[in-house]
Design a protein around this motif. Structure first.
Motif, PDB file in Angstrom:
ATOM      1  N   SER A 123       0.825  -1.213   0.000  1.00  0.00           N
ATOM      2  CA  SER A 123       0.000   0.000   0.000  1.00  0.00           C
ATOM      3  C   SER A 123       0.859   1.264   0.000  1.00  0.00           C
ATOM      4  N   ASP A 124       0.385   2.291  -0.698  1.00  0.00           N
ATOM      5  CA  ASP A 124       1.045   3.602  -0.690  1.00  0.00           C
ATOM      6  C   ASP A 124       0.559   4.466   0.465  1.00  0.00           C
ATOM      7  N   ASP A 125      -0.517   4.057   1.090  1.00  0.00           N
ATOM      8  CA  ASP A 125      -1.075   4.797   2.224  1.00  0.00           C
ATOM      9  C   ASP A 125      -0.266   4.480   3.483  1.00  0.00           C
ATOM     10  N   VAL A 126       0.363   5.495   4.050  1.00  0.00           N
ATOM     11  CA  VAL A 126       1.221   5.309   5.219  1.00  0.00           C
ATOM     12  C   VAL A 126       0.455   4.710   6.396  1.00  0.00           C
ATOM     13  N   ASP A 127      -0.826   5.042   6.518  1.00  0.00           N
ATOM     14  CA  ASP A 127      -1.628   4.536   7.632  1.00  0.00           C
ATOM     15  C   ASP A 127      -2.002   3.062   7.463  1.00  0.00           C
ATOM     16  N   LEU A 128      -2.024   2.594   6.226  1.00  0.00           N
ATOM     17  CA  LEU A 128      -2.395   1.204   5.961  1.00  0.00           C
ATOM     18  C   LEU A 128      -1.196   0.285   5.773  1.00  0.00           C
ATOM     19  N   ARG A 129      -0.085   0.849   5.295  1.00  0.00           N
ATOM     20  CA  ARG A 129       1.068   0.022   4.930  1.00  0.00           C
ATOM     21  C   ARG A 129       1.657  -0.688   6.146  1.00  0.00           C
ATOM     22  N   MET A 130       1.999  -1.941   5.945  1.00  0.00           N
ATOM     23  CA  MET A 130       2.644  -2.756   6.959  1.00  0.00           C
ATOM     24  C   MET A 130       4.013  -3.198   6.438  1.00  0.00           C
ATOM     25  N   PRO A 131       4.984  -3.334   7.309  1.00  0.00           N
ATOM     26  CA  PRO A 131       4.985  -2.966   8.720  1.00  0.00           C
ATOM     27  C   PRO A 131       4.835  -1.455   8.884  1.00  0.00           C
ATOM     28  N   PRO A 132       4.432  -1.004  10.077  1.00  0.00           N
ATOM     29  CA  PRO A 132       4.274   0.436  10.304  1.00  0.00           C
ATOM     30  C   PRO A 132       5.571   1.182  10.047  1.00  0.00           C
ATOM     31  N   SER A 133       5.468   2.475   9.812  1.00  0.00           N
ATOM     32  CA  SER A 133       6.635   3.276   9.436  1.00  0.00           C
ATOM     33  C   SER A 133       7.726   3.290  10.502  1.00  0.00           C
ATOM     34  N   ASP A 134       7.374   3.046  11.757  1.00  0.00           N
ATOM     35  CA  ASP A 134       8.385   3.045  12.811  1.00  0.00           C
ATOM     36  C   ASP A 134       9.058   1.684  12.982  1.00  0.00           C
ATOM     37  N   GLU A 135       8.667   0.704  12.152  1.00  0.00           N
ATOM     38  CA  GLU A 135       9.281  -0.618  12.193  1.00  0.00           C
ATOM     39  C   GLU A 135      10.158  -0.810  10.956  1.00  0.00           C
ATOM     40  N   LYS A 136      10.957  -1.874  10.972  1.00  0.00           N
ATOM     41  CA  LYS A 136      11.842  -2.168   9.845  1.00  0.00           C
ATOM     42  C   LYS A 136      11.013  -2.517   8.610  1.00  0.00           C
ATOM     43  N   PRO A 137      11.196  -1.792   7.494  1.00  0.00           N
ATOM     44  CA  PRO A 137      10.373  -2.058   6.300  1.00  0.00           C
ATOM     45  C   PRO A 137      10.799  -3.325   5.565  1.00  0.00           C
ATOM     46  N   LEU A 138       9.879  -3.849   4.779  1.00  0.00           N
ATOM     47  CA  LEU A 138      10.181  -4.996   3.926  1.00  0.00           C
ATOM     48  C   LEU A 138      10.881  -4.518   2.663  1.00  0.00           C
ATOM     49  N   ALA A 139      11.929  -5.207   2.256  1.00  0.00           N
ATOM     50  CA  ALA A 139      12.605  -4.891   1.002  1.00  0.00           C
ATOM     51  C   ALA A 139      11.754  -5.390  -0.163  1.00  0.00           C
ATOM     52  N   ALA A 140      12.030  -4.870  -1.355  1.00  0.00           N
ATOM     53  CA  ALA A 140      11.264  -5.271  -2.541  1.00  0.00           C
ATOM     54  C   ALA A 140      11.372  -6.778  -2.771  1.00  0.00           C
ATOM     55  N   GLY A 141      12.552  -7.342  -2.537  1.00  0.00           N
ATOM     56  CA  GLY A 141      12.735  -8.787  -2.706  1.00  0.00           C
ATOM     57  C   GLY A 141      11.921  -9.588  -1.711  1.00  0.00           C
ATOM     58  N   ASP A 142      11.782  -9.057  -0.489  1.00  0.00           N
ATOM     59  CA  ASP A 142      10.976  -9.731   0.536  1.00  0.00           C
ATOM     60  C   ASP A 142       9.502  -9.760   0.136  1.00  0.00           C
ATOM     61  N   ILE A 143       9.030  -8.635  -0.396  1.00  0.00           N
ATOM     62  CA  ILE A 143       7.633  -8.563  -0.850  1.00  0.00           C
ATOM     63  C   ILE A 143       7.397  -9.555  -1.983  1.00  0.00           C
ATOM     64  N   GLU A 144       8.357  -9.646  -2.896  1.00  0.00           N
ATOM     65  CA  GLU A 144       8.229 -10.583  -4.012  1.00  0.00           C
ATOM     66  C   GLU A 144       8.213 -12.030  -3.511  1.00  0.00           C
ATOM     67  N   THR A 145       8.998 -12.320  -2.487  1.00  0.00           N
ATOM     68  CA  THR A 145       9.006 -13.658  -1.899  1.00  0.00           C
ATOM     69  C   THR A 145       7.632 -14.008  -1.332  1.00  0.00           C
ATOM     70  N   LEU A 146       7.023 -13.067  -0.618  1.00  0.00           N
ATOM     71  CA  LEU A 146       5.692 -13.305  -0.062  1.00  0.00           C
ATOM     72  C   LEU A 146       4.647 -13.466  -1.167  1.00  0.00           C
TER      73      LEU A 146
END
Length: 198
Positions: free
Chosen positions: A87-110
């Protein structure tokens, strides 16, 4: 017209993913570490926010408090997990902005894992033993037992030739050094060499 095209494009991309890239994703090796690092803190057995507990398949595939499903095996467009992590919406995107984000490769793996059916595998130590088929080799004169076939198959795949067999007195020396860290006595060497057969 545009909505139909978007749905069709999503369907085609999902089919392409299913047919070309899903086989190389392993739950225990690739997915479970991602969930543990980025998700379990808020969506685990101790704290299942939104009704989502990703620690077990039954709870991860269950209906959420919202009535939706985080993971729908084989259906990326219906899986809220994918919707949230992309999601591009900061309020909806997981993990939250104060947590470690998922890399593009991690998202592709999921994505690949869900497209392949989102199988939750138990730890390898709990899986039943399966006897693997002995590899078929073009040159098998070096093979003396089934383990040799696996070793030779691996060597052949890397273009490596096996070393010549060591002399009996070298073999007994290696065994003693490996097992007890001491060289064998002359008597032990003599006993092994006199009893050694190919």
């Amino acid at each position: 017209m545009s909505k139909v095209f978007v749905v069709f494009a999503g369907f085609v991309s999902q089919l392409l993913c299913l047919s070309t890239c899903v086989a190389d994703v392993d739950f225990s090796r690739d997915v479970k570490p991602l969930l543990a690092e980025h998700c379990i803190k808020c969506h685990g057995p101790d704290k299942a926010e939104g009704g989502l507990d990703l620690s077990q398949s039954k709870s991860a595939l269950a209906e959420l408090d919202s009535g939706l499903h985080a993971i729908v095996p084989g259906k990326l467009n219906e899986s809220q997990l994918i919707a949230r992590i992309t999601s591009d919406d900061v309020d909806l995107r997981m993990p939250p902005s104060d947590e470690k984000p998922l890399a593009a490769g991690d998202i592709e793996t999921l994505r690949k894992w869900i497209a392949a059916g989102a199988e939750f595998q138990v730890h390898w130590s709990f899986r039943p033993l399966v006897v693997p088929a002995t590899p078929q080799l073009s040159e098998s004169s070096w093979v003396k037992n089934p383990i040799d076939a696996f070793v030779l198959s691996n060597l052949e795949s890397k273009g490596v030739q096996p070393s010549p067999e060591a002399a009996p007195h070298q073999l007994i020396r290696r065994v003693y050094l490996d097992l007890i860290g001491l060289v064998p006595t002359p008597e032990q060497v003599e006993a092994f060499v006199s009893d050694y057969t190919l």
